[in-house]
Enzyme design. Structure first.
Site, PDB file in Angstrom:
ATOM      1  N   LYS A  80      47.196  49.485  45.406  1.00  0.00           N
ATOM      2  CA  LYS A  80      46.195  48.839  46.252  1.00  0.00           C
ATOM      3  C   LYS A  80      45.572  49.846  47.234  1.00  0.00           C
ATOM      4  O   LYS A  80      44.396  49.705  47.603  1.00  0.00           O
ATOM      5  CB  LYS A  80      46.821  47.651  46.992  1.00  0.00           C
ATOM      6  N   SER A  89      44.825  44.773  49.081  1.00  0.00           N
ATOM      7  CA  SER A  89      45.982  44.079  49.671  1.00  0.00           C
ATOM      8  C   SER A  89      46.349  44.718  50.997  1.00  0.00           C
ATOM      9  O   SER A  89      46.176  45.935  51.188  1.00  0.00           O
ATOM     10  CB  SER A  89      47.193  44.168  48.736  1.00  0.00           C
ATOM     11  N   GLY A 123      41.370  38.337  36.100  1.00  0.00           N
ATOM     12  CA  GLY A 123      42.486  37.549  36.617  1.00  0.00           C
ATOM     13  C   GLY A 123      42.065  36.115  36.868  1.00  0.00           C
ATOM     14  O   GLY A 123      42.627  35.436  37.726  1.00  0.00           O
ATOM     15  N   ALA A 124      41.087  35.643  36.098  1.00  0.00           N
ATOM     16  CA  ALA A 124      40.490  34.326  36.347  1.00  0.00           C
ATOM     17  C   ALA A 124      41.431  33.178  35.984  1.00  0.00           C
ATOM     18  O   ALA A 124      41.197  32.043  36.395  1.00  0.00           O
ATOM     19  CB  ALA A 124      39.171  34.196  35.581  1.00  0.00           C
ATOM     20  N   TYR A 162      53.068  48.916  43.628  1.00  0.00           N
ATOM     21  CA  TYR A 162      52.035  47.936  44.008  1.00  0.00           C
ATOM     22  C   TYR A 162      51.258  48.427  45.226  1.00  0.00           C
ATOM     23  O   TYR A 162      50.021  48.426  45.238  1.00  0.00           O
ATOM     24  CB  TYR A 162      52.689  46.580  44.304  1.00  0.00           C
TER      25      TYR A 162
HETATM   26  N1  LIG Z   1      48.961  36.268  46.268  1.00  0.00           N
HETATM   27  C1  LIG Z   1      48.873  37.033  47.327  1.00  0.00           C
HETATM   28  O1  LIG Z   1      49.381  36.727  48.403  1.00  0.00           O
HETATM   29  C2  LIG Z   1      48.100  38.324  47.257  1.00  0.00           C
HETATM   30  C3  LIG Z   1      48.032  39.151  48.380  1.00  0.00           C
HETATM   31  C4  LIG Z   1      47.311  40.328  48.318  1.00  0.00           C
HETATM   32  C5  LIG Z   1      46.649  40.658  47.148  1.00  0.00           C
HETATM   33  N2  LIG Z   1      46.757  39.848  46.066  1.00  0.00           N
HETATM   34  C6  LIG Z   1      46.041  40.245  44.861  1.00  0.00           C
HETATM   35  O2  LIG Z   1      45.210  39.182  44.466  1.00  0.00           O
HETATM   36  C7  LIG Z   1      44.977  39.248  43.055  1.00  0.00           C
HETATM   37  C8  LIG Z   1      45.205  37.880  42.443  1.00  0.00           C
HETATM   38  O3  LIG Z   1      46.538  37.495  42.708  1.00  0.00           O
HETATM   39  P1  LIG Z   1      47.134  36.048  42.385  1.00  0.00           P
HETATM   40  O4  LIG Z   1      48.121  35.765  43.451  1.00  0.00           O
HETATM   41  O5  LIG Z   1      46.054  35.078  42.109  1.00  0.00           O
HETATM   42  O6  LIG Z   1      47.969  36.402  41.085  1.00  0.00           O
HETATM   43  P2  LIG Z   1      48.108  35.651  39.694  1.00  0.00           P
HETATM   44  O7  LIG Z   1      49.304  36.245  39.048  1.00  0.00           O
HETATM   45  O8  LIG Z   1      48.035  34.169  39.879  1.00  0.00           O
HETATM   46  O9  LIG Z   1      46.786  36.123  38.939  1.00  0.00           O
HETATM   47  C9  LIG Z   1      46.632  37.391  38.393  1.00  0.00           C
HETATM   48  C10 LIG Z   1      45.996  37.224  37.039  1.00  0.00           C
HETATM   49  O10 LIG Z   1      45.745  38.521  36.502  1.00  0.00           O
HETATM   50  C11 LIG Z   1      45.985  38.435  35.111  1.00  0.00           C
HETATM   51  N3  LIG Z   1      46.270  39.756  34.549  1.00  0.00           N
HETATM   52  C12 LIG Z   1      47.400  40.483  34.721  1.00  0.00           C
HETATM   53  N4  LIG Z   1      47.314  41.615  34.031  1.00  0.00           N
HETATM   54  C13 LIG Z   1      46.109  41.615  33.412  1.00  0.00           C
HETATM   55  C14 LIG Z   1      45.464  42.523  32.536  1.00  0.00           C
HETATM   56  N5  LIG Z   1      46.058  43.664  32.170  1.00  0.00           N
HETATM   57  N6  LIG Z   1      44.228  42.217  32.091  1.00  0.00           N
HETATM   58  C15 LIG Z   1      43.622  41.045  32.452  1.00  0.00           C
HETATM   59  N7  LIG Z   1      44.204  40.149  33.267  1.00  0.00           N
HETATM   60  C16 LIG Z   1      45.436  40.431  33.740  1.00  0.00           C
HETATM   61  C17 LIG Z   1      47.188  37.513  34.983  1.00  0.00           C
HETATM   62  O11 LIG Z   1      47.336  36.974  33.677  1.00  0.00           O
HETATM   63  C18 LIG Z   1      46.892  36.477  36.044  1.00  0.00           C
HETATM   64  O12 LIG Z   1      46.232  35.354  35.523  1.00  0.00           O
HETATM   65  C19 LIG Z   1      45.905  40.339  42.545  1.00  0.00           C
HETATM   66  O13 LIG Z   1      45.174  41.538  42.403  1.00  0.00           O
HETATM   67  C20 LIG Z   1      46.917  40.486  43.649  1.00  0.00           C
HETATM   68  O14 LIG Z   1      47.508  41.764  43.677  1.00  0.00           O
HETATM   69  C21 LIG Z   1      47.455  38.695  46.098  1.00  0.00           C
END
Ligand SMILES: NC(=O)c1ccc[n+]([C@@H]2O[C@H](COP(=O)([O-])OP(=O)(O)OC[C@H]3O[C@@H](n4cnc5c(N)ncnc54)[C@H](O)[C@@H]3O)[C@@H](O)[C@H]2O)c1
Length: 257
Positions: A167, A149, A23-24, A163
């Site tokens: 998690k 999460s 998810g970089a 979701y």
């Molecule tokens: N944003 C929040 O408030 C929050 C809260 C709790 C947990 N999270 C978790 O943090 C992590 C990052 O979230 P974020 O907000 O940066 O989201 P984001 O959508 O900006 O980043 C997620 C990335 O994962 C990539 N991705 C999705 N499916 C994929 C796959 N099958 N293979 C490879 N890459 C894939 C996407 O292309 C995206 O770049 C996630 O696991 C999310 O569930 C986020």
């Protein structure tokens, strides 16, 4: 200091280590990548967003490289992992951070959505862990860091059923890996964020939901991506070696337990 110049510093805490961050191309994954580069790692950026990932890796310098594959596909993970190892050597730090959000509750979740969310948020971490485990065990060193999460504990304040369940299961996977790996000097931990400033917050919540949440979060604001990255670098650091099977809450006091 730029990532490139810092990562050349032989005294950086993680100098010479290889990290893989999934998810970089997303907000939090990119923040974690930057922190690990600053601490001296070479970082394999993994995502499905090919063009964005390639551009980001280019902008981060010679110690970062892009590897585009779908973590939900076990064959793609095997091949992608092999490519990373050929380019950088064995992985010391795995950050399972890729995830997709779904806000539908049980009744509104169809079978395809359920499977897709579980396959990315849970199966992806499992497939990658399976790839890195043998090498980490053999070298008797390694770090696995999973982005869980708050939804795992609350049932999802705004997040949906698939979701939240994904998690919760990722949290259990973290415990299971921690127990299996502890005798080998490898740690497995999770970070449990809530409401980080990302498109998940800015685009997927209504203004009314945002205002209600800000009232409920004791610190009165959302989390900065760099605050998440800081926990990643801490768990990756040599001095975190006695912490395993821990899920670090990052929620501004929204849930105290
Ligand atoms: N944003 C929040 O408030 C929050 C809260 C709790 C947990 N999270 C978790 O943090 C992590 C990052 O979230 P974020 O907000 O940066 O989201 P984001 O959508 O900006 O980043 C997620 C990335 O994962 C990539 N991705 C999705 N499916 C994929 C796959 N099958 N293979 C490879 N890459 C894939 C996407 O292309 C995206 O770049 C996630 O696991 C999310 O569930 C986020």
């Amino acid at each position: 200091m730029s990532e490139t110049s810092a990562s050349r510093n032989p005294n950086a805490p993680l100098a010479g280590r290889v990290a893989l961050v999934t998810g970089a191309a997303g907000t939090m994954g990119l923040a974690a990548t930057r922190a690990l580069l600053e601490d001296g790692c070479r970082v394999a950026l993994v995502d499905v967003q090919r063009d964005r990932l390639a551009a980001l890796a280019d902008s981060l310098g010679e110690h970062a490289a892009a590897f585009t594959f779908d973590i939900a596909d076990p064959q793609a993970v095997r091949e992608g992992h092999a490519q990373v190892v050929r380019a950088f050597g064995p992985i010391d730090i795995l950050v399972n951070n890729a995830g997709i959000l779904s806000n539908n509750k049980c009744e509104a979740t169809d079978a395809a959505e359920w499977r897709r969310v579980l396959s990315v948020n849970l199966d992806g971490a499992f497939h990658l862990a399976q790839q890195v485990l043998p090498g980490m065990k053999a070298r008797r060193a390694g770090r696995i860091i999973n982005t869980c999460s708050l939804a795992a504990k609350t049932g999802g304040l705004t997040a949906g059923t698939a979701y939240s369940v994904s998690k919760g299961a990722l949290t259990s996977l973290t415990f299971s890996l921690a127990r299996e790996l502890a005798p080998f000097g490898v740690t497995a931990n999770g970070i449990s964020p809530a409401y980080v400033k990302t498109p998940m917050i800015t685009e997927q919540l209504s203004e009314a939901q945002r205002q209600a949440l800000l009232k409920d979060i004791p610190v009165g604001r959302f989390c900065e991506p760099e605050e998440f990255a800081h926990v990643v670098r801490f768990l990756a650091s040599p001095l975190a070696g006695f912490i395993t099977g821990e899920i670090i809450d990052l929620n501004g006091g929204l849930l105290m337990d």
